[in-house]
Design a protein around this motif. Structure first.
Motif, mmCIF file in Angstrom:
data_model
loop_
_atom_site.group_PDB
_atom_site.id
_atom_site.type_symbol
_atom_site.label_atom_id
_atom_site.label_comp_id
_atom_site.label_asym_id
_atom_site.label_seq_id
_atom_site.Cartn_x
_atom_site.Cartn_y
_atom_site.Cartn_z
ATOM 1 N N ALA A 47 0.827 -1.211 0.000
ATOM 2 C CA ALA A 47 0.000 0.000 0.000
ATOM 3 C C ALA A 47 0.856 1.254 0.000
ATOM 4 C CB ALA A 47 -0.931 -0.013 1.208
ATOM 5 N N ILE A 90 -5.404 8.108 3.307
ATOM 6 C CA ILE A 90 -4.975 6.950 4.091
ATOM 7 C C ILE A 90 -5.348 7.146 5.556
ATOM 8 C CG2 ILE A 90 -3.005 5.596 4.866
ATOM 9 C CD1 ILE A 90 -1.598 6.132 2.323
ATOM 10 N N ILE A 172 -7.531 4.241 1.881
ATOM 11 C CA ILE A 172 -6.729 3.083 2.278
ATOM 12 C C ILE A 172 -6.675 3.031 3.798
ATOM 13 C CG2 ILE A 172 -4.446 2.016 2.192
ATOM 14 C CD1 ILE A 172 -4.040 3.398 -0.508
ATOM 15 N N VAL A 204 -9.466 0.211 0.369
ATOM 16 C CA VAL A 204 -8.495 -0.872 0.499
ATOM 17 C C VAL A 204 -8.304 -1.072 2.003
ATOM 18 C CG1 VAL A 204 -6.158 -1.678 0.059
ATOM 19 C CG2 VAL A 204 -7.335 -0.299 -1.654
#
Length: 327
Positions: A47, A90, A172, A204
Motif C-alpha cells: 500500500a 490513508i 486506504i 483498500v
C-alpha cells in the motif's frame, strides 16, 4: 467498468531483499478490497509503495500503479501532492501516533483544508470540521480537544474524518482497528461501510484479522511472503478457501455463529526475507505440501472464478479429469 486503481506487476525491495514480488491487483469503483495476511506478509509495504509513501531504503524496482490511467509512480512531487487527500487518502495504523499530540483535533482538520482548499474561509473550514465530526459520530464540541483527551475509538474516528475531509475516491485503511476492542472495531467499521455506501468511495482494507474482512469486504486478497497467494470474493473465501494458507487463517479465529469448533493455528513462523525457502514460500508450514512445492513457485492462476497460487490446486484439477478419479 474500468478499475479506479490498478496495480500491475509491482515489486518492492529493501536493499537487496525483495519484500513484495510482482503483485497485480485492481480496485473497482465503490468496492472494498481486503488485504489479509500475517505480519511481514507485505500488505502495508504494498500500500505504501503504491501511494509513494515508502520510506528509504524501500524502493520500487518495477511495476505500475494506475489511477484513472495515470501512473502514480511517474508523477512529480507537485502532482502527487495535489492528488493526495483529494483523490486518495490513508487512515494510518495507530491513531495516537498518526495524530499530532500537541495540536487540537480541529486544528489538524483545519490544516488539511487550508493546504488543499485555500479558497475556503476560516468560518467555512470550522463548519466543515464540525460536519466531519458529526459524520463519524463525534460530538462537535470535541473540535477543541487534544488526541490524549479522546478514547482510542474516537481518535480512530478522527482519522477517518480527516481522510474523508476532501471527499476522496479511494480510502486506504492500514490496520485501522488493531488496538481497539472487538465491540469498538465493529462499530467503527460498520460506520465506515455506511459512509462508503453514502459517499461512494472505494476502500483498500489492510488487516491480519481475516474475520473482519469476511464481514466487511467485497473481495479479499491473501498475501504471504510478499506474494498474493489467493484472491476471491469474500463470501467464496469464507465458504471454501482453496489455498492452505487461507484455510489456516480462517481456521485460527472462532466462528461468529453456529456450533463451537476447535481452533487450528498455523505451525511455524512467517518466512525471513533474508533466507526465503525455495519454491512456494508457504511449503515449510503447509500440511499438504507436495514435492514440487519445495522446488518451484506456482504462479497465480484462475481457478473456479478466483486466482490461486498453489500446486495442490493444479493436482486436484488433474485428478478430477482422470478416469481413475471417477472409479
Amino acid at each position: 467498468m474500468s478499475p479506479v486503481l490498478e496495480i500491475r506487476s509491482l515489486s518492492v525491495d529493501y536493499g537487496s531483499l525483495r519484500a513484495v514480488h510482482d503483485v497485480s491487483l485492481s480496485l473497482g469503483a465503490g468496492e472494498v478490497l481486503g488485504l489479509a495476511g500475517e505480519s511481514g506478509s507485505g500488505k502495508s509495504t504494498l500500500a505504501y509503495a503504491a501511494t509513494r509513501l515508502l520510506q528509504p531504503p524501500g524502493r520500487v524496482p518495477s511495476g505500475e500503479v494506475l489511477f484513472k490511467g495515470r501512473d502514480l509512480l511517474a508523477l512529480s512531487e507537485r502532482q502527487l501532492r495535489e492528488l493526495r487527500w483529494t483523490e486518495i487518502a490513508i487512515v494510518f495504523q495507530g491513531a495516537m501516533n498518526a495524530l499530532n499530540p500537541v495540536i487540537s483535533v480541529g486544528a489538524q482538520i483545519d490544516d488539511v483544508l487550508r493546504a488543499h482548499r485555500p479558497a475556503m474561509t476560516r468560518a467555512e473550514r470550522v463548519a466543515r470540521g464540525r460536519e466531519l465530526l458529526s459524520l463519524v459520530g463525534i460530538p462537535v464540541d470535541r473540535l477543541s480537544s487534544y488526541p490524549h483527551q479522546l478514547s482510542g475509538g474516537m481518535r480512530q474516528r478522527v482519522m477517518i474524518a480527516m481522510a474523508l475531509a476532501l471527499e476522496p475516491e479511494i480510502v486506504i485503511m492500514d490496520e485501522p482497528t488493531t488496538a481497539l476492542d472487538v465491540v469498538v472495531q465493529r462499530q467503527i467499521l460498520g460506520q465506515m461501510m455506511r459512509l462508503r455506501e453514502t459517499l461512494g468511495f472505494s476502500v483498500v482494507f489492510i488487516t491480519h484479522d481475516i474475520s473482519l474482512l469476511v464481514e466487511f469486504s467485497d473481495r479479499i486478497a491473501i498475501m504471504y511472503g510478499g506474494r498474493v497467494v489467493e484472491e476471491a470474493p469474500a463470501a467464496e473465501i469464507y465458504r471454501a478457501a482453496k489455498h492452505p494458507y487461507s484455510q489456516g487463517l480462517l481456521g485460527s479465529f472462532p466462528a461468529l455463529r453456529g456450533p463451537r469448533r476447535e481452533l487450528r493455528g498455523i505451525p511455524g513462523s512467517p518466512p525471513d526475507l533474508r533466507s526465503m525457502p525455495s519454491g512456494c514460500p508457504f511449503h515449510p508450514r503447509c500440511p499438504s505440501a507436495l514435492e514440487v512445492c519445495g522446488e518451484r513457485m506456482p504462479s497465480l492462476e484462475p481457478v473456479d472464478g478466483r486466482r490461486v497460487a498453489c500446486w495442490l490446486e493444479g493436482v486436484r484439477e488433474a485428478v478430477q479429469i482422470t478416469p481413475e478419479s471417477t472409479g
